[in-house]
Design a protein around this motif. Structure first.
Motif, PDB file in Angstrom:
ATOM      1  N   ALA A 193      50.399 -37.448 -54.197  1.00 51.55           N
ATOM      2  CA  ALA A 193      49.988 -38.042 -52.924  1.00 51.55           C
ATOM      3  C   ALA A 193      49.831 -39.554 -53.026  1.00 51.55           C
ATOM      4  CB  ALA A 193      48.687 -37.398 -52.442  1.00 51.55           C
ATOM      5  N   PHE A 194      49.392 -40.039 -54.182  1.00 48.88           N
ATOM      6  CA  PHE A 194      49.078 -41.467 -54.334  1.00 48.88           C
ATOM      7  C   PHE A 194      50.058 -42.184 -55.254  1.00 48.88           C
ATOM      8  CE2 PHE A 194      45.097 -39.791 -52.725  1.00 48.88           C
ATOM      9  CZ  PHE A 194      44.620 -40.812 -51.906  1.00 48.88           C
ATOM     10  N   GLU A 195      51.272 -41.676 -55.374  1.00 51.61           N
ATOM     11  CA  GLU A 195      52.207 -42.264 -56.336  1.00 51.61           C
ATOM     12  C   GLU A 195      52.757 -43.611 -55.865  1.00 51.61           C
ATOM     13  OE1 GLU A 195      55.453 -39.605 -56.940  1.00 51.61           O
ATOM     14  OE2 GLU A 195      55.870 -39.330 -54.806  1.00 51.61           O
ATOM     15  N   ARG A 196      52.666 -43.903 -54.577  1.00 52.76           N
ATOM     16  CA  ARG A 196      53.199 -45.181 -54.075  1.00 52.76           C
ATOM     17  C   ARG A 196      52.092 -45.952 -53.379  1.00 52.76           C
ATOM     18  NH1 ARG A 196      59.052 -43.310 -51.484  1.00 52.76           N
ATOM     19  NH2 ARG A 196      59.959 -42.510 -53.442  1.00 52.76           N
ATOM     20  N   GLN A 197      51.350 -46.707 -54.145  1.00 55.84           N
ATOM     21  CA  GLN A 197      50.258 -47.513 -53.620  1.00 55.84           C
ATOM     22  C   GLN A 197      50.448 -48.962 -54.069  1.00 55.84           C
ATOM     23  OE1 GLN A 197      47.815 -46.414 -51.496  1.00 55.84           O
ATOM     24  NE2 GLN A 197      48.947 -44.493 -51.490  1.00 55.84           N
ATOM     25  N   PRO A 198      49.929 -49.916 -53.300  1.00 57.37           N
ATOM     26  CA  PRO A 198      50.097 -51.331 -53.668  1.00 57.37           C
ATOM     27  C   PRO A 198      49.185 -51.791 -54.801  1.00 57.37           C
ATOM     28  CG  PRO A 198      48.837 -51.142 -51.642  1.00 57.37           C
ATOM     29  CD  PRO A 198      49.288 -49.752 -51.985  1.00 57.37           C
ATOM     30  N   VAL A 199      48.317 -50.899 -55.280  1.00 58.27           N
ATOM     31  CA  VAL A 199      47.436 -51.233 -56.401  1.00 58.27           C
ATOM     32  C   VAL A 199      47.533 -50.110 -57.433  1.00 58.27           C
ATOM     33  CG1 VAL A 199      45.833 -52.535 -54.955  1.00 58.27           C
ATOM     34  CG2 VAL A 199      45.428 -50.095 -55.360  1.00 58.27           C
ATOM     35  N   PRO A 200      47.175 -50.386 -58.677  1.00 59.05           N
ATOM     36  CA  PRO A 200      47.173 -49.322 -59.686  1.00 59.05           C
ATOM     37  C   PRO A 200      46.204 -48.205 -59.292  1.00 59.05           C
ATOM     38  CG  PRO A 200      47.034 -51.479 -60.731  1.00 59.05           C
ATOM     39  CD  PRO A 200      46.849 -51.712 -59.264  1.00 59.05           C
ATOM     40  N   VAL A 201      46.615 -46.969 -59.552  1.00 59.41           N
ATOM     41  CA  VAL A 201      45.798 -45.795 -59.234  1.00 59.41           C
ATOM     42  C   VAL A 201      45.453 -45.066 -60.525  1.00 59.41           C
ATOM     43  CG1 VAL A 201      45.696 -43.582 -58.017  1.00 59.41           C
ATOM     44  CG2 VAL A 201      46.849 -45.544 -56.951  1.00 59.41           C
ATOM     45  N   VAL A 202      44.167 -44.783 -60.694  1.00 58.37           N
ATOM     46  CA  VAL A 202      43.679 -44.046 -61.858  1.00 58.37           C
ATOM     47  C   VAL A 202      43.036 -42.754 -61.361  1.00 58.37           C
ATOM     48  CG1 VAL A 202      42.060 -44.037 -63.802  1.00 58.37           C
ATOM     49  CG2 VAL A 202      43.251 -46.151 -63.171  1.00 58.37           C
ATOM     50  N   ILE A 203      43.382 -41.635 -61.949  1.00 61.57           N
ATOM     51  CA  ILE A 203      42.711 -40.371 -61.643  1.00 61.57           C
ATOM     52  C   ILE A 203      41.689 -40.122 -62.739  1.00 61.57           C
ATOM     53  CG2 ILE A 203      42.964 -37.898 -61.246  1.00 61.57           C
ATOM     54  CD1 ILE A 203      45.766 -38.437 -60.219  1.00 61.57           C
ATOM     55  N   ASP A 204      40.433 -40.187 -62.357  1.00 61.00           N
ATOM     56  CA  ASP A 204      39.319 -40.073 -63.288  1.00 61.00           C
ATOM     57  C   ASP A 204      38.848 -38.616 -63.298  1.00 61.00           C
ATOM     58  OD1 ASP A 204      36.726 -40.075 -64.453  1.00 61.00           O
ATOM     59  OD2 ASP A 204      36.455 -42.182 -63.924  1.00 61.00           O
ATOM     60  N   GLU A 205      39.014 -37.953 -64.417  1.00 59.86           N
ATOM     61  CA  GLU A 205      38.720 -36.522 -64.509  1.00 59.86           C
ATOM     62  C   GLU A 205      37.333 -36.226 -65.087  1.00 59.86           C
ATOM     63  OE1 GLU A 205      41.892 -34.065 -66.047  1.00 59.86           O
ATOM     64  OE2 GLU A 205      43.367 -35.648 -65.667  1.00 59.86           O
ATOM     65  N   GLN A 206      36.435 -37.198 -65.084  1.00 61.62           N
ATOM     66  CA  GLN A 206      35.146 -36.985 -65.729  1.00 61.62           C
ATOM     67  C   GLN A 206      34.350 -35.853 -65.084  1.00 61.62           C
ATOM     68  OE1 GLN A 206      31.782 -39.764 -64.873  1.00 61.62           O
ATOM     69  NE2 GLN A 206      33.388 -41.191 -64.259  1.00 61.62           N
ATOM     70  N   GLU A 207      34.410 -35.703 -63.764  1.00 59.38           N
ATOM     71  CA  GLU A 207      33.640 -34.633 -63.124  1.00 59.38           C
ATOM     72  C   GLU A 207      34.228 -33.257 -63.436  1.00 59.38           C
ATOM     73  OE1 GLU A 207      32.813 -35.235 -59.003  1.00 59.38           O
ATOM     74  OE2 GLU A 207      31.715 -37.111 -59.356  1.00 59.38           O
ATOM     75  N   ILE A 208      35.527 -33.208 -63.618  1.00 55.88           N
ATOM     76  CA  ILE A 208      36.173 -31.950 -64.002  1.00 55.88           C
ATOM     77  C   ILE A 208      35.731 -31.548 -65.405  1.00 55.88           C
ATOM     78  CG2 ILE A 208      38.403 -30.931 -64.630  1.00 55.88           C
ATOM     79  CD1 ILE A 208      39.620 -32.522 -62.296  1.00 55.88           C
ATOM     80  N   ARG A 209      35.629 -32.531 -66.285  1.00 57.45           N
ATOM     81  CA  ARG A 209      35.249 -32.244 -67.678  1.00 57.45           C
ATOM     82  C   ARG A 209      33.756 -31.970 -67.829  1.00 57.45           C
ATOM     83  NH1 ARG A 209      38.656 -36.832 -68.445  1.00 57.45           N
ATOM     84  NH2 ARG A 209      36.794 -38.126 -68.722  1.00 57.45           N
ATOM     85  N   ARG A 210      32.958 -32.432 -66.876  1.00 59.54           N
ATOM     86  CA  ARG A 210      31.520 -32.304 -66.990  1.00 59.54           C
ATOM     87  C   ARG A 210      31.092 -30.849 -66.825  1.00 59.54           C
ATOM     88  NH1 ARG A 210      29.466 -36.274 -63.033  1.00 59.54           N
ATOM     89  NH2 ARG A 210      30.183 -37.818 -64.534  1.00 59.54           N
ATOM     90  N   SER A 211      30.121 -30.412 -67.608  1.00 56.70           N
ATOM     91  CA  SER A 211      29.689 -29.015 -67.562  1.00 56.70           C
ATOM     92  C   SER A 211      28.647 -28.753 -66.479  1.00 56.70           C
ATOM     93  CB  SER A 211      29.127 -28.588 -68.922  1.00 56.70           C
ATOM     94  OG  SER A 211      28.026 -29.411 -69.295  1.00 56.70           O
ATOM     95  N   ASP A 212      27.967 -29.827 -66.034  1.00 59.88           N
ATOM     96  CA  ASP A 212      26.980 -29.642 -64.976  1.00 59.88           C
ATOM     97  C   ASP A 212      27.614 -29.942 -63.618  1.00 59.88           C
ATOM     98  OD1 ASP A 212      27.370 -32.300 -65.339  1.00 59.88           O
ATOM     99  OD2 ASP A 212      25.255 -32.872 -65.441  1.00 59.88           O
ATOM    100  N   GLY A 213      26.824 -30.000 -62.558  1.00 63.13           N
ATOM    101  CA  GLY A 213      27.358 -30.244 -61.227  1.00 63.13           C
ATOM    102  C   GLY A 213      27.923 -31.641 -61.064  1.00 63.13           C
ATOM    103  N   SER A 214      28.734 -31.817 -60.025  1.00 66.60           N
ATOM    104  CA  SER A 214      29.351 -33.105 -59.739  1.00 66.60           C
ATOM    105  C   SER A 214      28.394 -33.964 -58.921  1.00 66.60           C
ATOM    106  CB  SER A 214      30.665 -32.906 -58.969  1.00 66.60           C
ATOM    107  OG  SER A 214      31.614 -32.237 -59.764  1.00 66.60           O
ATOM    108  N   TYR A 215      27.568 -34.731 -59.599  1.00 66.40           N
ATOM    109  CA  TYR A 215      26.630 -35.610 -58.906  1.00 66.40           C
ATOM    110  C   TYR A 215      27.159 -37.035 -58.936  1.00 66.40           C
ATOM    111  CZ  TYR A 215      23.392 -31.690 -59.275  1.00 66.40           C
ATOM    112  OH  TYR A 215      22.801 -30.454 -59.178  1.00 66.40           O
TER     113      TYR A 215
END
Length: 218
Positions: free
Chosen positions: A65-87
């Motif tokens: 969805a975000f492959e063509r953007q005028p700025v660099p895009v980073v997908i941060d997976e920290q909440e996926i890796r986290r064992s507790d809730g996504s706060y």
């Protein structure tokens, strides 16, 4: 001496990501001219029901969805890796530790999220970590919104401009009240489960991916 970076942040379930997400991010990219856009897919969003698509598929759809953007895009997976809730407060503390105290961090949220902002963990502390950009429907205003009084007061007194957000690290709010996207991931999942092809609501590459991977089928 280089100026501290400006990083636009967007969190969410993205189950699935849709054109509304892309358009809102694009709006604030034009407004704030950030150095990067960072997308934060939720792992276990405590205020929502169980996620449908696996994390790997949601990340793959975000990349498409975000492959063509005028700025660099980073997908941060920290909440996926986290064992507790996504706060959000935990995510922002982690980002602040990574990007430094001077980086301008601006978190995008919807007006619907604002109406329950006082239920977010340590919500007052969030302003010590980031700015908040609110995407709302046409005609929306703080005065007319059904907001908790303390939330309305806090957001009102912190209202700033895009230029001010770029020049300081955190603590300001910004409203875009001319965005109108009548779509939701819940409705899209229902349409996909019925065998529909909601091409107007999904990026073409995301829709193709959903069908190739047989996601959201009943």
């Amino acid at each position: 001496m280089n100026k501290p970076p400006v990083v636009l942040l967007m969190g969410g379930s993205f189950d699935p990501v849709h054109n509304g997400h892309v358009a809102v991010a694009g709006y604030f990219i034009k407004l704030l001219a950030p150095d990067a856009l960072r997308l934060v897919p939720a792992g276990d969003p405590w205020q929502k029901g169980a996620l449908v698509a696996p994390a790997a598929d949601r990340v793959a759809m975000l990349r498409l969805a975000f492959e063509r953007q005028p700025v660099p895009v980073v997908i941060d997976e920290q909440e996926i890796r986290r064992s507790d809730g996504s706060y959000t407060v935990n995510t922002l503390r982690s980002l602040r530790a990574e990007l430094g105290p001077d980086a301008s961090l601006a978190w995008i949220m919807g007006a619907d999220q604002l109406e329950k902002f006082d239920t977010w963990r340590e919500w007052r502390s969030l302003f010590d970590l980031a700015h908040f950009c609110v995407a709302s429907r046409p005609g929306y205003s703080l005065e007319q919104a059904r907001l908790p009084a303390e939330v309305a007061k806090e957001f009102s007194r912190r209202l700033g401009s895009a230029a001010q957000m770029r020049d300081c690290a955190h603590g300001l709010t910004l409203f875009a009240s001319n965005l109108s996207f009548d779509m939701s991931s819940t409705g899209l999942r229902a349409a996909l489960a019925r065998g529909e092809r909601p091409a107007q609501a999904l990026p073409p590459t995301v829709l193709d991916y959903i069908q190739q991977q047989h996601l959201y089928q009943s």
